[in-house]
Motif scaffolding. Structure first.
Motif, short mmCIF file in Angstrom:
data_model
loop_
_atom_site.label_atom_id
_atom_site.label_comp_id
_atom_site.label_asym_id
_atom_site.label_seq_id
_atom_site.Cartn_x
_atom_site.Cartn_y
_atom_site.Cartn_z
N UNK A 113 0.94 -1.29 0.01
CA UNK A 113 -0.11 -0.04 -0.13
C UNK A 113 1.25 1.11 0.52
N UNK A 114 0.58 1.98 -1.15
CA UNK A 114 2.03 3.15 -1.21
C UNK A 114 0.74 4.63 -1.08
N UNK A 115 0.99 5.45 -0.65
CA UNK A 115 1.07 6.70 -0.68
C UNK A 115 1.80 7.80 -2.32
N UNK A 116 1.32 8.69 -2.43
CA UNK A 116 1.18 9.15 -3.80
C UNK A 116 2.47 9.52 -4.36
N UNK B 230 0.43 -1.38 8.11
CA UNK B 230 -1.00 -1.95 7.92
C UNK B 230 -2.41 -0.64 8.53
N UNK B 231 -2.80 -0.89 7.54
CA UNK B 231 -4.25 0.25 8.60
C UNK B 231 -4.79 1.67 8.03
N UNK B 232 -3.51 1.77 6.81
CA UNK B 232 -3.45 3.05 6.48
C UNK B 232 -3.79 3.43 4.48
N UNK C 76 -0.25 -2.05 -4.95
CA UNK C 76 0.53 -2.50 -5.52
C UNK C 76 0.48 -4.06 -5.80
N UNK C 77 0.95 -5.12 -6.37
CA UNK C 77 0.58 -5.90 -6.75
C UNK C 77 1.39 -6.19 -7.25
N UNK C 78 2.42 -6.86 -7.09
CA UNK C 78 3.92 -8.16 -8.13
C UNK C 78 3.36 -9.92 -7.64
N UNK C 79 3.00 -10.14 -9.10
CA UNK C 79 2.76 -11.10 -8.49
C UNK C 79 3.36 -12.11 -9.98
N UNK C 80 2.43 -13.44 -10.28
CA UNK C 80 3.06 -14.19 -12.09
C UNK C 80 2.18 -13.39 -12.45
#
Length: 537
Positions: free
Chosen positions: A367-370, A377-379, A384-388
């Motif tokens: 989870x990323x800010x601008x 956690x919780x914010x 953003x995702x990384x996977x196959x």
């Protein structure tokens, strides 16, 4: 990649979408694997469409004959085959055949305008357009706007627009067609709904698709034969669900479109075990009076996803259908992200139903800010995702690809948070958040509230700019029949629960929410209607 989340437990194989180590000579496509599984049980009932029932053997023969026919027409590896078709068995066979030849396949959403479809056909460099005979008039219009070298029809059409590929296939051998596809060839180009101008096509290679499939091991013995009802377009998630069912020994029942009464009758008659619907369609299924009298005891998994769901309405669905609901969160760009399984669908725990479940094994979420900084956690921030399952990129749009795919991380455009127990909650789409005086209105929060009103069945919340270019909150609401619900009652409900900032400036009561081809609320159309009403007033 929406998938039949209830049908498997994921196990990671190649982390972060890394390259496979197996040489290309040993590479096998999903088509070859599936056809092998079908050929091993040729008498099994595979596809049902109306009065027609196709066995696995008949489907295999059709795929190989069509592949030979396409090749004879000059359709070669590395070219694009575009499908314009409803939910026909032959359309699935055409996809398999084209991929077997080594073509990239693009399946048009049928409810897009001819202009948008033509933009896509032109953009993906279509070599062959394969047409459902029922859509011959649209195909004729389409090819006038975007001429293609070859037009093939899935059966005899009412007007002459191209050759009948089924007739051509009947003249070919059913001997297996040797696949020419290579691991890094493009397998599919999937477009987002409502694309205008330069289409945004999501590219998936054969290698990437294999990685995603290896995250879905074969089903364990379940004591029953799975049977999937497909009543949403096979151009979307339903096409991939059919692939899963083919490989797992099941049967696919195809409906041309979603009709709640027809779907309920089919579940009872065909003893359907698996069903995938977007949330608005789940609500329609639940609210139909036949849902109380039909025998739905065969259902094992009613998987939902694709857009935001309402915890209050999902709780109602659990009470109606039992603990068979499974929430799946994913994106075409990102692949599968999380699952909330059936056993965690407690109708008394709306907080849990508000989440999209636990993050899948083999999937990393940040989870990323601008500024791109990771948040605790919780914010709230961008998911953003990384996977196959992360896409290769957007077709012919390197700049846009670079914007959303950075260092292997896919920026989803969703706002949400992950709690300390690894449950992810999606709060809104960044583009759907409404900026008002005093802060942000998250559309899903307001929809949750509206849907919890005893007189509301469904709602869609969206922003519309006023004459001063300030965004205002608008809502479209489907009220319960004969409820007598009025806009001021709902506004007062919102004011008391969330404050004036969330109070809609306008509430439109509609008989049904307009939906896209995939089954999502069409907020773009609702916004246009509200803007037209604003300008007229």
């Amino acid at each position: 990649m929406p998938a039949e989340a209830a049908a498997f437990q994921t196990t990671p194989t190649t982390p972060h979408g890394g390259q496979d180590s197996s040489p290309a000579d040993d590479f096998r496509t999903y088509v070859e694997d599936n056809l092998d599984a079908l050929a091993a049980d040729p008498d099994r009932e595979l596809l049902v469409h109306g009065d027609r029932r196709l066995t696995a053997g008949q489907f295999c023969d059709l795929v190989h004959r069509m592949a030979h026919a396409m090749s004879a027409q000059g359709v070669e590896r590395g070219t694009t085959v575009t499908l314009l078709s409803g939910n026909l068995p032959e359309a699935i066979a055409a996809r398999y055949a084209a991929n077997l030849v080594g073509c990239r396949v693009n399946h048009l959403y049928n409810k897009l305008s001819a202009d948008v479809q033509a933009n896509i056909v032109r953009d993906v460099e279509t070599r062959a357009l394969i047409v459902d005979p029922r859509l011959a008039d649209r195909a004729a219009d389409l090819t006038e706007r975007a001429p293609v070298p070859t037009v093939l029809t899935l059966g005899e059409a009412k007007r002459e627009i191209g050759q009948d590929v089924l007739a051509l296939a009947a003249e070919q051998t059913a001997e297996p067609y040797a696949s020419t596809a290579q691991p890094d060839d493009i397998c599919t180009i999937r477009h987002t709904g409502g694309t205008t101008g330069h289409p945004k096509g999501i590219v998936t290679t054969f290698r990437q698709l294999n990685r995603m499939r290896r995250m879905m091991p074969e089903q364990a013995e379940q004591g029953y034969t799975p049977k999937q009802l497909v009543c949403t377009t096979i151009a979307h998630a339903a096409g991939m669900l059919a692939d899963v069912m083919f490989l797992s020994g099941g049967t696919v029942v195809l409906h041309d479109d979603f009709d709640p009464a027809e779907a309920l009758a089919t579940i009872e008659r065909e003893r359907i075990t698996h069903l995938f619907l977007l949330p608005p369609l789940v609500y329609q299924l639940m609210d139909h009076p036949d849902s109380e009298r039909r025998d739905l005891s065969s259902l094992r998994a009613l998987t939902y996803g694709g857009c935001q769901s309402s915890p209050a309405r999902i709780a109602d669905a659990v009470r109606r259908f039992g603990k068979v609901l499974v929430q799946f969160y994913g994106q075409n760009e990102a692949g599968g992200i999380s699952v909330l399984p059936a056993e965690e669908h407690d109708p008394e725990n709306l907080a849990r139903l508000r989440s999209a479940g636990k993050i899948l094994p083999g999937v990393e979420v940040a989870i990323r800010d601008t500024d791109g900084k990771d948040l605790p956690a919780g914010e709230l921030g961008e998911i953003c995702v990384r996977s196959a399952g992360t896409m290769t990129g957007y077709w012919k749009q390197p700049e846009l690809t670079a914007e959303v795919l950075k260092d292997g991380w896919l920026h989803t455009g969703d706002v949400g948070f992950v709690d300390a127990d690894n449950y992810i909650t999606v709060v809104d789409r960044i583009k759907d958040m409404i900026v008002v005086v005093g802060g942000h209105v998250y559309t899903t929060e307001l929809e949750d509230l509206l849907n919890s009103h005893p007189k509301v069945l469904q709602s869609a919340v969206f922003g519309v700019r006023d004459a001063d270019n300030m965004e205002q909150v608008h809502a479209a609401v489907v009220a319960a029949p004969d409820s007598g619900l009025e806009a001021e009652e709902l506004r007062a409900w919102v004011r008391e629960a969330r404050g004036a900032m969330y109070e809609p400036a306008s509430i439109a009561f509609v008989d049904a929410l307009p939906l896209t081809d995939a089954g999502k609320p069409d907020k773009k159309l609702l916004r246009q209607q509200a803007e037209a009403a604003r300008d007229a007033g």
